[in-house]
Design a protein around this motif. Structure first.
Motif, PDB file in Angstrom:
ATOM      1  N   LEU A  60      21.361   1.741 -14.512  1.00  0.00           N
ATOM      2  CA  LEU A  60      20.225   2.119 -13.680  1.00  0.00           C
ATOM      3  C   LEU A  60      18.981   1.321 -14.023  1.00  0.00           C
ATOM      4  N   PHE A  61      18.724   1.130 -15.301  1.00  0.00           N
ATOM      5  CA  PHE A  61      17.530   0.387 -15.710  1.00  0.00           C
ATOM      6  C   PHE A  61      17.597  -1.058 -15.213  1.00  0.00           C
ATOM      7  N   ASN A  62      18.730  -1.717 -15.429  1.00  0.00           N
ATOM      8  CA  ASN A  62      18.857  -3.113 -14.999  1.00  0.00           C
ATOM      9  C   ASN A  62      18.773  -3.260 -13.484  1.00  0.00           C
ATOM     10  N   MET A  63      19.467  -2.401 -12.753  1.00  0.00           N
ATOM     11  CA  MET A  63      19.502  -2.527 -11.299  1.00  0.00           C
ATOM     12  C   MET A  63      18.201  -2.066 -10.651  1.00  0.00           C
ATOM     13  N   PHE A  64      17.547  -1.082 -11.234  1.00  0.00           N
ATOM     14  CA  PHE A  64      16.244  -0.648 -10.733  1.00  0.00           C
ATOM     15  C   PHE A  64      15.241  -1.789 -10.849  1.00  0.00           C
ATOM     16  N   THR A  65      15.250  -2.464 -11.993  1.00  0.00           N
ATOM     17  CA  THR A  65      14.362  -3.610 -12.208  1.00  0.00           C
ATOM     18  C   THR A  65      14.716  -4.753 -11.266  1.00  0.00           C
ATOM     19  N   PHE A  66      16.006  -5.037 -11.161  1.00  0.00           N
ATOM     20  CA  PHE A  66      16.452  -6.135 -10.303  1.00  0.00           C
ATOM     21  C   PHE A  66      16.111  -5.876  -8.846  1.00  0.00           C
ATOM     22  N   TYR A  67      16.158  -4.618  -8.411  1.00  0.00           N
ATOM     23  CA  TYR A  67      15.869  -4.287  -7.023  1.00  0.00           C
ATOM     24  C   TYR A  67      14.452  -4.716  -6.638  1.00  0.00           C
ATOM     25  N   PHE A  68      13.482  -4.400  -7.459  1.00  0.00           N
ATOM     26  CA  PHE A  68      12.090  -4.710  -7.137  1.00  0.00           C
ATOM     27  C   PHE A  68      11.773  -6.196  -7.275  1.00  0.00           C
ATOM     28  N   PHE A  69      12.203  -6.803  -8.357  1.00  0.00           N
ATOM     29  CA  PHE A  69      11.845  -8.199  -8.585  1.00  0.00           C
ATOM     30  C   PHE A  69      12.784  -9.166  -7.864  1.00  0.00           C
ATOM     31  N   GLY A  70      14.047  -8.755  -7.705  1.00  0.00           N
ATOM     32  CA  GLY A  70      14.988  -9.592  -6.974  1.00  0.00           C
ATOM     33  C   GLY A  70      14.561  -9.775  -5.535  1.00  0.00           C
ATOM     34  N   GLY A  71      14.012  -8.709  -4.937  1.00  0.00           N
ATOM     35  CA  GLY A  71      13.540  -8.801  -3.562  1.00  0.00           C
ATOM     36  C   GLY A  71      12.440  -9.826  -3.399  1.00  0.00           C
ATOM     37  N   VAL A  72      11.559  -9.923  -4.391  1.00  0.00           N
ATOM     38  CA  VAL A  72      10.461 -10.888  -4.353  1.00  0.00           C
ATOM     39  C   VAL A  72      11.006 -12.314  -4.388  1.00  0.00           C
ATOM     40  N   ILE A 140       2.834  -4.880 -13.444  1.00  0.00           N
ATOM     41  CA  ILE A 140       4.147  -4.389 -13.860  1.00  0.00           C
ATOM     42  C   ILE A 140       3.886  -3.206 -14.769  1.00  0.00           C
ATOM     43  N   CYS A 141       4.521  -2.090 -14.464  1.00  0.00           N
ATOM     44  CA  CYS A 141       4.275  -0.858 -15.221  1.00  0.00           C
ATOM     45  C   CYS A 141       5.446  -0.534 -16.141  1.00  0.00           C
ATOM     46  N   LEU A 142       5.123  -0.190 -17.354  1.00  0.00           N
ATOM     47  CA  LEU A 142       6.133   0.240 -18.321  1.00  0.00           C
ATOM     48  C   LEU A 142       6.236   1.754 -18.274  1.00  0.00           C
ATOM     49  N   PHE A 143       7.410   2.240 -17.843  1.00  0.00           N
ATOM     50  CA  PHE A 143       7.675   3.671 -17.772  1.00  0.00           C
ATOM     51  C   PHE A 143       6.643   4.410 -16.909  1.00  0.00           C
ATOM     52  N   ILE A 145       3.543   4.244 -17.000  1.00  0.00           N
ATOM     53  CA  ILE A 145       2.368   4.670 -17.769  1.00  0.00           C
ATOM     54  C   ILE A 145       1.398   3.515 -17.998  1.00  0.00           C
ATOM     55  N   ILE A 146       1.894   2.452 -18.633  1.00  0.00           N
ATOM     56  CA  ILE A 146       1.052   1.298 -18.935  1.00  0.00           C
ATOM     57  C   ILE A 146       1.308   0.212 -17.897  1.00  0.00           C
ATOM     58  N   CYS A 147       0.263  -0.169 -17.160  1.00  0.00           N
ATOM     59  CA  CYS A 147       0.391  -1.199 -16.126  1.00  0.00           C
ATOM     60  C   CYS A 147      -0.490  -2.392 -16.481  1.00  0.00           C
ATOM     61  N   LEU A 148       0.107  -3.575 -16.474  1.00  0.00           N
ATOM     62  CA  LEU A 148      -0.618  -4.804 -16.772  1.00  0.00           C
ATOM     63  C   LEU A 148      -0.209  -5.879 -15.772  1.00  0.00           C
ATOM     64  N   PRO A 149      -1.096  -6.853 -15.525  1.00  0.00           N
ATOM     65  CA  PRO A 149      -0.705  -7.986 -14.680  1.00  0.00           C
ATOM     66  C   PRO A 149       0.539  -8.656 -15.239  1.00  0.00           C
ATOM     67  N   GLY A 150       1.407  -9.117 -14.361  1.00  0.00           N
ATOM     68  CA  GLY A 150       2.694  -9.656 -14.780  1.00  0.00           C
ATOM     69  C   GLY A 150       2.610 -10.743 -15.831  1.00  0.00           C
ATOM     70  N   PHE A 151       1.633 -11.652 -15.705  1.00  0.00           N
ATOM     71  CA  PHE A 151       1.602 -12.773 -16.639  1.00  0.00           C
ATOM     72  C   PHE A 151       1.226 -12.333 -18.050  1.00  0.00           C
ATOM     73  N   ILE A 152       0.440 -11.275 -18.171  1.00  0.00           N
ATOM     74  CA  ILE A 152       0.081 -10.753 -19.494  1.00  0.00           C
ATOM     75  C   ILE A 152       1.276 -10.051 -20.123  1.00  0.00           C
ATOM     76  N   LEU A 153       1.893  -9.170 -19.348  1.00  0.00           N
ATOM     77  CA  LEU A 153       3.063  -8.457 -19.866  1.00  0.00           C
ATOM     78  C   LEU A 153       4.190  -9.432 -20.167  1.00  0.00           C
ATOM     79  N   GLY A 154       4.285 -10.496 -19.361  1.00  0.00           N
ATOM     80  CA  GLY A 154       5.320 -11.506 -19.576  1.00  0.00           C
ATOM     81  C   GLY A 154       5.177 -12.190 -20.917  1.00  0.00           C
ATOM     82  N   VAL A 155       3.962 -12.558 -21.270  1.00  0.00           N
ATOM     83  CA  VAL A 155       3.708 -13.206 -22.564  1.00  0.00           C
ATOM     84  C   VAL A 155       4.072 -12.267 -23.709  1.00  0.00           C
ATOM     85  N   LEU A 156       3.672 -11.015 -23.591  1.00  0.00           N
ATOM     86  CA  LEU A 156       3.979 -10.032 -24.633  1.00  0.00           C
ATOM     87  C   LEU A 156       5.485  -9.831 -24.765  1.00  0.00           C
ATOM     88  N   PHE A 157       6.175  -9.818 -23.629  1.00  0.00           N
ATOM     89  CA  PHE A 157       7.627  -9.630 -23.637  1.00  0.00           C
ATOM     90  C   PHE A 157       8.331 -10.809 -24.296  1.00  0.00           C
TER      91      PHE A 157
END
Length: 209
Positions: A60-72, A140-143, A145-157
């Protein structure tokens, strides 16, 4: 739910994963095992392992994530290259994300007969980071709760995945996340070099506060 290549991939992955939950032989044959790949020539495990998951939560976690970003990413490729060519590129992108993200893991564990991994995390990470290049300021929101612009969260990830991958202290394939993410970035920049300029332009005047 609209029928797109993204939803088709999700449907196929859900079916194969659920089947593998109760079929040990299938799970054993599809799982990513570098030692068996090397010694038995079972190279198809590079792809098959991306279509099975540990449990429903993992799926569910992988496919839920893929659904939103895969569409983009699917929409971007279809708009840039046309529906047919863009669709072919999208499917190739996803499968290559799964394969390429596991190459470092294969090199690291090809002599370890006990190592096993599974899941579409590499392909999903590639999709997330390709979308970040396309729309770096989208939150991009984590759970939720915490929402950050994609490029910031991407660097942290990327930093987190690298550090955890070096430690290797849990059962998560952080290297697949890291190299999947890098592949997603490189893939979009190769196909659409102008995306680099658009990325810089979008974040140049960004202010967090």
């Amino acid at each position: 739910m609209e029928l797109t290549l993204t939803t088709i991939i999700i449907g196929i992955t859900a079916i194969t994963s659920i089947l593998a939950f109760n079929r040990h032989e299938m799970l054993d044959r599809w799982m990513f095992m570098p030692y068996r790949i090397k010694n038995r020539g079972q190279w198809d495990r590079f792809i098959l392992s991306g279509f099975i998951h540990k449990d429903y939560i993992h799926l569910l976690f992988n496919m839920f994530t893929f659904y939103f970003f895969g569409g983009v990413v699917e929409m971007f490729l279809s708009y840039t290259f046309g529906v047919i060519t863009g669709g072919v590129l999208f499917v190739a992108f996803y499968l290559l994300g799964i394969i390429i993200s596991d190459i470092p893991t294969y090199n690291k564990y090809r002599k370890d007969s006990h190592y096993r991994a599974l899941g579409a995390s590499g392909g999903t990470a590639a999709t997330v980071f390709a979308s970040i290049v396309i729309m770096p300021l989208s939150d991009i929101c984590l759970f939720g709760i915490i929402c950050l612009p994609g490029f910031i969260l991407g660097v942290l990830f990327l930093i987190y995945s690298y550090v955890k991958g070096q430690k290797g202290e849990d059962n998560i394939n952080h290297d697949a996340h890291l190299y999947g993410a890098i592949f997603g970035i490189v893939f979009i920049l190769i196909l659409s070099p102008s995306s680099a300029g658009m990325f810089v332009e979008q974040i140049r005047d960004f202010r967090l506060f």
